[in-house]
Enzyme design. Sequence first.
Site, PDB file in Angstrom:
ATOM      1  CG  HIS A 108      -3.100 -25.140  37.386  1.00 41.20           C
ATOM      2  ND1 HIS A 108      -2.231 -24.119  37.687  1.00 41.20           N
ATOM      3  CD2 HIS A 108      -3.901 -25.265  38.461  1.00 41.20           C
ATOM      4  CE1 HIS A 108      -2.490 -23.652  38.894  1.00 41.20           C
ATOM      5  NE2 HIS A 108      -3.508 -24.335  39.389  1.00 41.20           N
ATOM      6  CG  ASP A 138      -0.175 -22.787  35.346  1.00 44.78           C
ATOM      7  OD1 ASP A 138      -1.083 -23.184  34.592  1.00 44.78           O
ATOM      8  OD2 ASP A 138      -0.187 -22.956  36.588  1.00 44.78           O
ATOM      9  CB  SER A 212      -4.867 -21.961  41.118  1.00 45.04           C
ATOM     10  OG  SER A 212      -4.004 -22.752  41.879  1.00 45.04           O
TER      11      SER A 212
END
Length: 358
Positions: A108, A138, A212
């Site tokens: 992402h 992911d 992230s």
Amino acid sequence: MPTARSFAASRRLVLGGLLASAALPLLPRPAAAQRGALPDFADLAERVMPAVVNIAVLSEQTTTQVPPELRGTPFERYFRERRGRQQVQGAGSGFIVDPAGYVVTNNHVVGNATRVVVSLQDGTELPARVVGTDDLTDLALLRVEPRAALPAVPWGSSASTRVGQWVLACGNPFGLGGTVTSGIVSARGREIGAGPFDDFIQTDAAINPGNSGGPLFNVAGEVIGINTAIFSPTNASAGIGFATPSDLARGVIDQLRRDGRVERGWLGIAVLDYGTEPGARRGAQVQGVERNSPAARAGLRQGDVLLALNGERMETSRTLIRSVSIVPPGQTIRLTLLRDGRQQEIAVQVGRRPPSAS
């Protein structure tokens, strides 16, 4: 939400504890215990941070919102085709796993990026190519072309990680650049509704937007997780962060590096947990079998309770799905099942998981 009364009660409990402890003799702790109470992460941070990178992305988004004054005019089509595309910038984190320039991050983070730039801790900026991505976990693998070998960090074993152990999270929160935060492993095997491969490490190390794709280290400087999500009503750290475990991520990254994509095993069955009552025999019960699927060809039926795969116990439906997914398509596995009260074994040739599979 705690009330004023509950806060007041907790305050009395704390004060009472202090008063009670004051009456007890204070015994000196051994020097080793004092040193082990709170670790010093300075040496660890200095060692691993050169391999932690910032990732800047540039992507295009199509805007379908046409200004009211252009609707129904010849300019509407022009707007949709030309003016309706906007450049969007984003940022995230990553880490180098190979001195040749392979960088791990979250899927992402890179998304549908048209341009990706990796920034090293010394300020060097390198354009990156997306080698491959995997939606279900992911994860994404990038490649940069450095002039010299880059510092890299090793994978660790998430399976050997224990609740309560110290961890260090590194990344690029709020675009601030290289940042470290520390905490402990709060829980393992968390399911947060992200997908069929949920198996997150939960930590209270501060993780914020921009973290992230960054690494979660154990005290040995090994990557045991990839920081992926936070639980927060304010979009900032609330002490509950989630990392994809290294044991899951490493296999995915190896496939992306080798093939540019991830191929997973698939049976074509819908399953639910079986035997959730205390003391009951546990497994995964077949709720449905897709037509012309590997399971259908092998003779699996609705109501079968799957107990083991190649002799290894499968006590939940999620465990079964994850175990089948890592089997190379085309390989034959042996399922132990319970049918009409009798245990038996059946051989199934695993198929290739279709993109639409749940």
